[in-house]
Structure formats: C-alpha cells, structure tokens
Design a protein around this motif. Structure first.
Motif, PDB file in Angstrom:
ATOM      1  N   MET A   1       0.816  -1.204   0.000  1.00  0.00           N
ATOM      2  CA  MET A   1       0.000   0.000   0.000  1.00  0.00           C
ATOM      3  C   MET A   1       0.851   1.256   0.000  1.00  0.00           C
ATOM      4  N   SER A   2       2.174   1.077  -0.222  1.00  0.00           N
ATOM      5  CA  SER A   2       3.020   2.255  -0.129  1.00  0.00           C
ATOM      6  C   SER A   2       3.025   3.048  -1.443  1.00  0.00           C
ATOM      7  N   ALA A   3       2.495   2.438  -2.498  1.00  0.00           N
ATOM      8  CA  ALA A   3       2.426   3.150  -3.782  1.00  0.00           C
ATOM      9  C   ALA A   3       1.583   4.413  -3.617  1.00  0.00           C
ATOM     10  N   PRO A   4       1.980   5.484  -4.334  1.00  0.00           N
ATOM     11  CA  PRO A   4       1.207   6.729  -4.183  1.00  0.00           C
ATOM     12  C   PRO A   4      -0.234   6.524  -4.646  1.00  0.00           C
ATOM     13  N   LEU A   5      -1.110   7.208  -3.948  1.00  0.00           N
ATOM     14  CA  LEU A   5      -2.526   7.062  -4.243  1.00  0.00           C
ATOM     15  C   LEU A   5      -2.836   7.701  -5.604  1.00  0.00           C
ATOM     16  N   PRO A   6      -3.534   6.997  -6.491  1.00  0.00           N
ATOM     17  CA  PRO A   6      -3.848   7.582  -7.795  1.00  0.00           C
ATOM     18  C   PRO A   6      -4.688   8.851  -7.624  1.00  0.00           C
ATOM     19  N   LYS A   7      -4.472   9.758  -8.569  1.00  0.00           N
ATOM     20  CA  LYS A   7      -5.177  11.030  -8.556  1.00  0.00           C
ATOM     21  C   LYS A   7      -6.691  10.803  -8.483  1.00  0.00           C
ATOM     22  N   ARG A   8      -7.128   9.801  -9.200  1.00  0.00           N
ATOM     23  CA  ARG A   8      -8.557   9.506  -9.272  1.00  0.00           C
ATOM     24  C   ARG A   8      -9.148   9.288  -7.880  1.00  0.00           C
ATOM     25  N   ILE A   9      -8.434   8.496  -7.069  1.00  0.00           N
ATOM     26  CA  ILE A   9      -8.961   8.182  -5.742  1.00  0.00           C
ATOM     27  C   ILE A   9      -8.940   9.427  -4.861  1.00  0.00           C
ATOM     28  N   ILE A  10      -7.851  10.222  -4.965  1.00  0.00           N
ATOM     29  CA  ILE A  10      -7.771  11.443  -4.175  1.00  0.00           C
ATOM     30  C   ILE A  10      -8.944  12.362  -4.498  1.00  0.00           C
ATOM     31  N   LYS A  11      -9.196  12.549  -5.809  1.00  0.00           N
ATOM     32  CA  LYS A  11     -10.264  13.448  -6.236  1.00  0.00           C
ATOM     33  C   LYS A  11     -11.630  12.958  -5.756  1.00  0.00           C
ATOM     34  N   GLU A  12     -11.824  11.670  -5.924  1.00  0.00           N
ATOM     35  CA  GLU A  12     -13.119  11.100  -5.521  1.00  0.00           C
ATOM     36  C   GLU A  12     -13.355  11.312  -4.027  1.00  0.00           C
ATOM     37  N   THR A  13     -12.299  11.037  -3.237  1.00  0.00           N
ATOM     38  CA  THR A  13     -12.423  11.174  -1.786  1.00  0.00           C
ATOM     39  C   THR A  13     -12.736  12.617  -1.412  1.00  0.00           C
ATOM     40  N   GLU A  14     -11.981  13.536  -2.049  1.00  0.00           N
ATOM     41  CA  GLU A  14     -12.226  14.951  -1.789  1.00  0.00           C
ATOM     42  C   GLU A  14     -13.677  15.319  -2.052  1.00  0.00           C
ATOM     43  N   ARG A  15     -14.168  14.863  -3.196  1.00  0.00           N
ATOM     44  CA  ARG A  15     -15.511  15.267  -3.588  1.00  0.00           C
ATOM     45  C   ARG A  15     -16.563  14.651  -2.662  1.00  0.00           C
ATOM     46  N   LEU A  16     -16.263  13.423  -2.210  1.00  0.00           N
ATOM     47  CA  LEU A  16     -17.204  12.783  -1.280  1.00  0.00           C
ATOM     48  C   LEU A  16     -17.339  13.601   0.001  1.00  0.00           C
ATOM     49  N   GLN A  17     -16.234  14.237   0.409  1.00  0.00           N
ATOM     50  CA  GLN A  17     -16.267  15.049   1.624  1.00  0.00           C
ATOM     51  C   GLN A  17     -16.915  16.411   1.365  1.00  0.00           C
ATOM     52  N   SER A  18     -16.510  17.034   0.227  1.00  0.00           N
ATOM     53  CA  SER A  18     -16.964  18.404  -0.011  1.00  0.00           C
ATOM     54  C   SER A  18     -18.415  18.469  -0.495  1.00  0.00           C
ATOM     55  N   GLU A  19     -18.827  17.499  -1.310  1.00  0.00           N
ATOM     56  CA  GLU A  19     -20.229  17.496  -1.753  1.00  0.00           C
ATOM     57  C   GLU A  19     -20.849  16.153  -1.406  1.00  0.00           C
ATOM     58  N   PRO A  20     -21.129  15.908  -0.130  1.00  0.00           N
ATOM     59  CA  PRO A  20     -21.647  14.593   0.249  1.00  0.00           C
ATOM     60  C   PRO A  20     -23.034  14.333  -0.364  1.00  0.00           C
ATOM     61  N   VAL A  21     -23.299  13.065  -0.629  1.00  0.00           N
ATOM     62  CA  VAL A  21     -24.600  12.671  -1.159  1.00  0.00           C
ATOM     63  C   VAL A  21     -25.551  12.545   0.029  1.00  0.00           C
ATOM     64  N   PRO A  22     -26.775  13.099  -0.069  1.00  0.00           N
ATOM     65  CA  PRO A  22     -27.700  12.989   1.053  1.00  0.00           C
ATOM     66  C   PRO A  22     -27.982  11.526   1.416  1.00  0.00           C
ATOM     67  N   GLY A  23     -27.891  11.229   2.683  1.00  0.00           N
ATOM     68  CA  GLY A  23     -28.219   9.871   3.127  1.00  0.00           C
ATOM     69  C   GLY A  23     -27.088   8.878   2.971  1.00  0.00           C
ATOM     70  N   ILE A  24     -25.927   9.357   2.512  1.00  0.00           N
ATOM     71  CA  ILE A  24     -24.802   8.443   2.312  1.00  0.00           C
ATOM     72  C   ILE A  24     -23.530   9.115   2.818  1.00  0.00           C
ATOM     73  N   SER A  25     -22.711   8.359   3.530  1.00  0.00           N
ATOM     74  CA  SER A  25     -21.403   8.919   3.864  1.00  0.00           C
ATOM     75  C   SER A  25     -20.342   7.849   3.689  1.00  0.00           C
ATOM     76  N   ALA A  26     -19.152   8.279   3.268  1.00  0.00           N
ATOM     77  CA  ALA A  26     -18.042   7.341   3.079  1.00  0.00           C
ATOM     78  C   ALA A  26     -16.781   7.996   3.615  1.00  0.00           C
ATOM     79  N   GLN A  27     -16.175   7.373   4.591  1.00  0.00           N
ATOM     80  CA  GLN A  27     -15.028   7.951   5.274  1.00  0.00           C
ATOM     81  C   GLN A  27     -13.822   7.027   5.131  1.00  0.00           C
ATOM     82  N   PRO A  28     -12.740   7.514   4.496  1.00  0.00           N
ATOM     83  CA  PRO A  28     -11.574   6.617   4.370  1.00  0.00           C
ATOM     84  C   PRO A  28     -10.853   6.456   5.709  1.00  0.00           C
ATOM     85  N   HIS A  29     -10.230   5.315   5.906  1.00  0.00           N
ATOM     86  CA  HIS A  29      -9.432   5.090   7.113  1.00  0.00           C
ATOM     87  C   HIS A  29      -8.174   5.947   7.055  1.00  0.00           C
TER      88      HIS A  29
END
Lengths: 152, 540
Positions: A1-29
């Motif tokens: 898991m030491s490989a750098p996180l792909p841009k795609r995952i970073i962006k997705e995670t950011e967006r999940l936090q900044s524009e959360p979907v109503p009734g759904i939450s996803a929090q990375p460890h």
C-alpha cells in the motif's frame, strides 16, 4: 500500500467530503486510504426506512478498472444481499464501467434497498418468501431494520 | 490363424458397398462375412496402404465428411464472409465484422434483419445510428479531463469512438488490456463509458493497444468465430491449433457417431468433442460415463457384500454374526442364509437347515432377479474397463516400439521402413481397443434381438483378433522379424474386423430413424424387414 494514491482516488475522496450525497457517507481510514467506512440510510418509503446501515468498501489495486468491493456489515433482510452482507448488483460485476464512481455505486446500492429484486436472488430463502408472501417478507425486513439498523 | 483365413485379404470396395446396401432389405449382414471377395493388390502392398486407400475411395457408413482448418484458413474464411456481406450491406469492413460477430456469424439472418430494420440492428450491435467512415484517431482536446483517472494536464492524448465518450489513452489501454487479458473478451468489448453499448472495433483496438495484446485479441476473435459456428469445432487435443468443420447437426447425433481425425492425429467425436467413441452414440456415452462415475466401485462392493431384503428390496449389509435379520425399513424378519421368512425357522434358531422351504426358494429367486441387473452392468463394465486398461498397456508397448524397432534394425539388418509394421500393429491395437471398449457401453443399453447377436458376433471376432495381435506383440524382439508377415496379416485383419463392426452398427443406427419415420407415416407404405437396434433408454 506504499504506492502513491492515484489522482482519481484522491479526487473522488475529496468530492465525497466536499459534496456529500444525502443519506450516504463514506469515510476513508486514516491508515488506509483505499478502505472506507460507509453508512447508507434506508430510503424513505421503503421497508428499510429509518435504518442506518454500515458497509465496508475497499478499492482494489486495479480500481477503477475493477469495481470496488463492498459488503454490508449491518444485518439486513433483503433478497439480493446474503448473510455475509455480499451484494448482488450488476454494476458491481459485469456492468461495471471505469467511468462509474464510489458515489454512483453507493447510490445504486441505496436504490437497491428501495427496489428489491427477488427474480435475481442471492439469498434464496429471502427471495422465496418475497415472491410467495410479500407482506410477510416486508414485515420481517422492517423488524430486522428495527432490530439491527437503529442508530445507537 | 485358422479363423483368419477367410479374411486374409481385403474386401473389394465395390463388393463391400453392395453388400451394405443389400443389408437394408433382408440380407443378413453377418452372413456375408464369410464369402467376401479379395482385392488382388492387397497381397502386394502393406496392409495399411490398402486400407487407407479403401477408406478414401469409399465412404463407409460410420465415416463422416469433415475438413481440418489451420488458423490461417479460419482467418481467410472470416475475411471472405465479411467481404461478401460488406458489399451487400454497403458497410465498411470493420462495421460488417462487428455486425457479423453480433449476429454470431449467421449471415442470412443478419442480412434479413438488416434489410428489415437497419437502424435497430446497428443500434443493437453497438454501432449507433451514425456510421464512422473516417478512421479512428488519437486526439488532444483542450480542457479535457479524463473521467477515469482524473488527469487534466494540457496535451493529454485521448480517444473516443463515435459515441463521444472520451478517455485518456492510458486509461483506454488499461481498460482494453483488462478486458482482453483478464476477462478473455474480444468480440463484444463495450465502450468504457457507463451504460454505453458501443462495441470497440478492431481498428480502434489496433490503434490503442500494444502488439502482444493485439495478437491475443485476434486469437480471441478467432475463438469466438469458431465457437459461434455450429459446423466448426476446435480440436480438443492440448496445444492443437486446428479446427474441424463437419456438417453433422446436433439432432443427427442419435443416428450417427461423427468421429473426425484432426491433422494433429487426434481422433475425436464432433458431437461431444470427447475422444473417439464409435460405435456408441453420444447420448449413450454420456449416460454410461455418468453411470460409471458413480456406480462402478459401489456396485462391485454392493454385489460382494450385500443382499436385498426379500420383501422391500432394500440393500442390506450384514453387520453381525446372527442370521436372524430384521429389515430396518419394512421390519421384515428373514434368514440371511436362505432368505426365507424367519418365523418358518421354527425352533431351529441360528441353524438354517430349511433349504427346500418354498418361501426361501421364492425369496432367492427374487433376489437373483434383482441382482441380475447389477450383474449385467458389471459384466459390461468390467469388459469396458478392461479394454481401457489394456489400451493403456498397449500404449506403453507402443512407446517401447520405437526402441524395439531400432534394436530390430541392428540385429536383423531390417531397414527402418521395413519395421514400420510394428508401429502399424500398435496403432491398430489402440484403435481397435478404443472401439471395443465402447462396444461394451453400447451393448449395455441394447435390448436383445437378432441384431444384437450379429453385433455380438462381430464384437467377438474383433476381440479375438485384437487379443491375438496383442499377444504376438509381446513376443521377444528377436523373433519379431520372423513374424513380420503374420503380424501384418493380423494387423490388417483387426482393422478390417473393426471396419466391419463399425460399418454394420452405423448402418443400423442410421436406418433406425427411417424405420420409425415409415412407421409413423402412412401405414403400409414401407415395411422394413430388417430388424434394427432397440435400446433400453431414449436416444435423445
């Protein structure tokens, strides 16, 4: 898991936090950015209404070429979800497209709660009940929601 | 060689054919065996030459027409069909190829559907309404963000098909690689866009991926082509690259056993792709294998260790010393020794001396009857298994053959060509044992009539011939040179007996259908005098 996180995952995670979907939450460890704690609320008007369902979500190395792996942690009475919480959903298998995202997948799962499909069952026993005695099945689903999926 | 004398030479092909045709009416085919004419040239040439020639000249009832294709042939075949349809539909080559793959290479149906509703067919095949006439190309688009990897740097190369779902070429490549390498897909890879049904054509694919993937892709395309075609099958032998074309349809399989010979020397059944199982039809083979899989050893044990309850026929194992048996199922009490009712034993407990008692005899008769079916199965199974094993042993000898041949060359001064007879003999043994093996599975399902007797005679003759040859084969190497002529004779005799058996069986199998047809049709229209195969089971 030491490989750098792909841009795609970073962006997705950011967006999940900044524009959360109503009734759904996803929090990375904190120690594993590919592993998410997910909470999906039972859709209004369904027999899972009022329930808060915990899921775990993992993005494999091949993501987004391969779909994320998702499993219910909260027990649920549903024809397309088995006792281990595994989910039978086309977009998680054959119909996965790399253009799909965590948010779209979680929305699909929420929609699945709103529209159980006993014709394509993963849990035979539940599906059978669903087809033969739907009122009874819905009643059980409500009871289970009450029993296992209530906010503590 | 006493019984072989009739057969020291080959039936002339014409005579054989006449005989076979006659067998249709009322001529007893088995009787013809003894008065066959001989082909003169046989004496001069090696046994195998004559036989090969015969097989080519005259098609026997058990032979089917087939053709072996190399991968290049198959590619050419595809290209030809695409070209044909392309002119008809006025579509470019790539599009036509996709359409044909979509229609599973059913040309006629595709053309018909296309003429009926062009738009619908194009849509379903993933080609959309607009048809690309300009070649696919990689582009750089200003302000482009790839939806898959989220890269957005300027100058990022991207690709989209006519559906407009644009992704960067790295992601596209990775996606295609995943589909081809991991999922083995080729003919129906869809656009990576969510819910888009557009199929990636091979031109676009060639543009995007590296050559090792392209090779795999074209191989997979070829595979789907053969898989989609009912009249084509891959040779199931490991590492074999050939495909075989044969016109035998699924519905014909109860009437014919279509054994084909691949150029890699593997003989297999076109119907079920198992190794050659003539004369036994596919459906019986399947039943038999299934039966043997779960039955053979169990049946042996049951036969040796159990008896059946005289009342309810449950199978019972004796688990204690006492002869007073009580059936767990029906509570029937009987004597293990005489199978009679226990109450009739009176006071002579544990000492069965009432052999002549009527109830005991009846029970034993019933027992014998129920055992019969088991014994019958074991009879056929043991012979089947024996030939399978012997074939294996013969094969071991075959591998030693080459060694023997070299030895023979050194010791007797025979040339390599001259010792070919050993290899021929060994091949004949393999083939005949394979046939014999399946005659036993076949016979198991046969109901007894006059045909069965002829069949069993043929079987017996072949079996004797095979055992004779097999025995000779085990003689010490030094004596083999002296046995050359005799061995060649026996080899050709075996081959001939095999052909007779297969031909006779195949003819009867073919006739079966016409007979049922004439029976179900206008009555009295055709009355056949020949008795045909009757089976204990449905030939479906």
């Amino acid at each position: 898991m030491s490989a750098p996180l792909p841009k795609r995952i970073i962006k997705e995670t950011e967006r999940l936090q900044s524009e959360p979907v109503p009734g759904i939450s996803a929090q990375p460890h904190d120690d594993n950015a590919r592993y998410f704690d997910v909470i999906v609320e039972g859709p209004g008007g369904s027999c899972y209404e009022g329930g808060v369902f915990q899921l775990e979500l993992f993005l494999p190395d091949d993501y987004p070429m391969c779909p994320p792996r998702i499993r219910f942690l909260t027990r649920i009475y549903h024809p397309n979800i088995d006792r281990l919480g595994r989910i039978c959903l086309d977009v998680l298998k054959n119909n996965w497209s790399p253009a799909l995202q965590i948010r779209t997948i979680l929305l699909s799962i929420q929609a699945l709660l709103g529209a159980p499909n006993p014709e394509d069952p993963l849990n035979e026993a539940v599906a059978k009940q669903w087809k033969e005695n739907q009122p009874e099945a819905i009643k059980t689903a409500r009871e289970w929601t009450e029993l296992y999926a209530k906010k503590k | 060689m006493d019984s072989d004398d009739d057969f020291n030479s080959q039936v002339s092909s014409e005579d054989m054919d006449l005989d076979l045709n006659d067998a249709d009416s009322s001529v007893d085919f088995g009787a013809n065996d003894s008065d066959v004419d001989f082909d003169d040239e046989f004496q001069d040439e090696g046994a195998f030459d004559t036989q090969d020639k015969d097989m080519k000249q005259q098609k026997k009832a058990f032979e089917v027409d087939f053709k072996v294709y190399s991968p290049e042939d198959i590619q050419a075949q595809q290209d030809k069909q695409v070209a044909e349809v392309a002119t008809l539909l006025e579509q470019p080559h790539e599009q036509t190829a996709i359409l044909l793959r979509f229609a599973r290479w059913n040309k006629e149906r595709l053309i018909e559907q296309y003429m009926d509703n062009q738009e619908e067919v194009l849509e379903k095949a993933g080609l959309g309404q607009d048809i690309a006439r300009d070649p696919p190309r990689i582009e750089t688009v200003d302000g482009f963000v790839c939806d898959i990897c989220c890269e957005d740097e300027p100058g990022l190369q991207s690709f989209a098909m006519k559906c407009g779902h644009r992704f960067c070429i790295n992601c596209y490549r990775q996606y295609l690689g995943q589909k081809i390498r991991e999922e083995g897909e080729a003919a129906r890879i869809k656009c990576p866009g969510d819910g888009c049904n557009k199929i990636v054509d091979s031109k676009s694919l060639d543009l995007l991926v590296t050559s090792d993937l392209t090779d795999r892709y074209h191989e997979l395309l070829m595979r789907t082509y053969v898989d989609d075609k009912d009249n084509l099958k891959w040779c199931p032998a490991p590492e074999c690259v050939f495909a075989v074309e044969c016109g035998v349809k699924k519905r014909d399989l109860s009437r014919i056993v279509p054994t084909v010979h691949c150029d890699c020397k593997h003989d297999f059944c076109f119907g079920c792709t198992l190794a050659d199982h003539q004369p036994c039809p596919c459906s019986l083979v399947k039943k038999w294998l299934k039966k043997c899989e779960d039955d053979s050893e169990t049946a042996n044990w049951i036969s040796a260790n159990t008896k059946e309850c005289p009342k309810c026929n449950s199978t019972i194992e004796k688990n204690g010393g006492c002869n007073h048996m009580t059936c767990r199922k029906c509570r029937n009490e009987f004597c293990w020794m005489c199978m009679g009712v226990w109450s009739e034993h009176g006071t002579s407990w544990y000492n069965c001396n009432r052999f002549e008692e009527k109830s005991g005899t009846d029970a034993r008769d019933a027992q014998a009857k129920s055992r019969q079916s088991l014994e019958r199965y074991l009879h056929y199974y043991n012979r089947y298994a024996n030939h399978e094993q012997s074939a294996r042993l013969d094969r071991d000898i075959y591998f030693k053959t080459e060694k023997k041949m070299t030895l023979l060359q050194n010791q007797s001064g025979l040339s390599w060509i001259e010792v070919q007879f050993l290899e021929n003999a060994s091949q004949a043994l393999q083939q005949c044992r394979q046939t014999l093996k399946w005659t036993y599975a076949f016979a198991y399902y046969l109901a007894r009539n006059n045909q069965t007797e002829i069949f069993e005679d043929n079987q017996k003759d072949l079996e004797m011939a095979v055992e004779n040859l097999s025995e000779m084969f085990e003689k010490p190497v030094e004596s083999l040179a002296g046995l050359k002529v005799e061995m060649m004779d026996k080899t050709s005799y075996c081959n001939r007996r095999r052909i007779i058996l297969l031909d006779d069986t195949a003819k009867n199998l073919k006739d079966r259908k016409s007979r049922t047809e004439s029976e179900s049709g206008d009555e009295g229209m055709l009355t056949m005098t020949t008795e045909n195969w009757e089976f204990n089971v449905e030939l479906s």
